[in-house]
Design a protein around this motif. Structure first.
Motif, PDB file in Angstrom:
ATOM      1  N   PHE A 206      14.069  89.975  39.678  1.00  7.01           N
ATOM      2  CA  PHE A 206      12.796  90.698  39.767  1.00  7.01           C
ATOM      3  C   PHE A 206      11.629  89.717  39.668  1.00  7.01           C
ATOM      4  CE2 PHE A 206      13.514  95.437  38.531  1.00  7.01           C
ATOM      5  CZ  PHE A 206      14.500  95.540  39.490  1.00  7.01           C
TER       6      PHE A 206
ATOM      7  N   THR B  68       8.833  89.213  42.560  1.00  9.78           N
ATOM      8  CA  THR B  68       7.433  89.525  42.293  1.00  9.78           C
ATOM      9  C   THR B  68       6.507  88.437  42.831  1.00  9.78           C
ATOM     10  OG1 THR B  68       7.985  90.820  40.322  1.00  9.78           O
ATOM     11  CG2 THR B  68       5.740  89.991  40.472  1.00  9.78           C
TER      12      THR B  68
ATOM     13  N   ALA C 179       5.804  93.571  44.125  1.00  6.01           N
ATOM     14  CA  ALA C 179       4.873  93.257  43.043  1.00  6.01           C
ATOM     15  C   ALA C 179       3.918  94.400  42.744  1.00  6.01           C
ATOM     16  CB  ALA C 179       4.080  92.001  43.402  1.00  6.01           C
TER      17      ALA C 179
ATOM     18  N   SER D 197       8.153  96.242  39.109  1.00  6.47           N
ATOM     19  CA  SER D 197       7.854  94.849  38.789  1.00  6.47           C
ATOM     20  C   SER D 197       7.600  94.645  37.297  1.00  6.47           C
ATOM     21  CB  SER D 197       6.642  94.362  39.587  1.00  6.47           C
ATOM     22  OG  SER D 197       5.474  95.094  39.241  1.00  6.47           O
TER      23      SER D 197
END
Length: 248
Positions: A159, A163, A170, A175
């Motif tokens: 993740f 992002t 994002a 996120s």
């Protein structure tokens, strides 16, 4: 399961194997994608999303829509159909995202069908493809972090890493979940280099209060892409049907 599917947009087999002829390696995917990034053009997709607790796997959603290349980022028009045939639609364009259907029908003022939220271009829910290969930076990251064999790329991205490269991810609520969460993926490329299929899977960790029931759940999504570079049109709903607040 019902609670999980109802809140999905609150954030904002057997295979027959036959021998196949050898094919030439696909062209450079990132360059192939950049050649298609013409404002007003885009790509269409269909996808299937599943929920699993690690033992049982349930068919959760069928999604379809179009991504449109803009001068900055992406616009989109998505239709999301739940396991119980409940349908929701999301349109993102002009710096705003519009939501329709599901529980919203009971929460909006009389005469209004769409909820407008500031911001656009981000993934609007849980049961959608978290990886967006229509973003050059995301596609590049998937290629770099994955292992490529012929037309397929398999790998893992966290993740946190996603992002950094993906406005689609994002800008979503996901996120904020556990940054170290790994997403496993298999990307299939056409001889042109463009993505034709993408499978991703992750186990939810560190979810926020709104999604507390998702903790530990596994979300699998398989997406198919067609019509790269075709002309597409995305328009905001009629202002007469839109509101930016819930009924009092």
């Amino acid at each position: 399961m019902m609670k999980k599917t109802i809140t999905a947009l609150a954030v904002c087999g057997v295979f027959l194997v036959t021998a196949a002829p050898a094919q030439a390696a696909p062209k450079d995917p990132v360059q192939a994608l950049k050649a298609k990034l013409v404002p007003g053009h885009g790509v269409r997709f269909t996808e299937t999303a599943e929920w699993s607790d690690g033992t049982d796997t349930l068919h959760a959603y069928e999604n379809k829509g179009v991504l449109q290349f803009a001068r900055k980022g992406l616009n989109y028009d998505l239709t999301i159909t739940a396991w119980d045939d409940t349908e929701e639609r999301v349109i993102s364009t002009g710096g705003r995202t519009y939501y329709k259907g599901g529980l919203l029908a009971e929460l909006l003022p009389k005469g209004k069908r769409w909820l407008s939220v500031k911001g656009s271009g981000a993934m609007p829910g849980v049961y959608l493809q978290v990886l967006n290969p229509a973003e050059p930076t995301t596609l590049s990251a998937l290629l770099k972090k994955g292992k490529r064999e012929g037309s397929k790329v398999t790998g893992t991205i966290t993740f946190a890493a996603l992002t950094k490269v993906s406005p689609w991810f994002a800008g979503s609520g996901l996120s904020a979940w556990a940054a170290a969460t790994p997403i496993s993926y298999t990307l299939t490329l056409a001889p042109s280099g463009l993505p034709t299929r993408l499978y991703s899977s992750f186990r939810a960790k560190g979810v926020d209060r709104l999604y507390s029931d998702f903790e530990g759940s596994i979300i699998n999504v398989e997406t198919r892409y067609t019509g790269w570079g075709g002309k597409v049109s995305i328009k905001a709903p009629s202002p007469r049907t839109v509101t930016d607040r819930y009924a009092s």
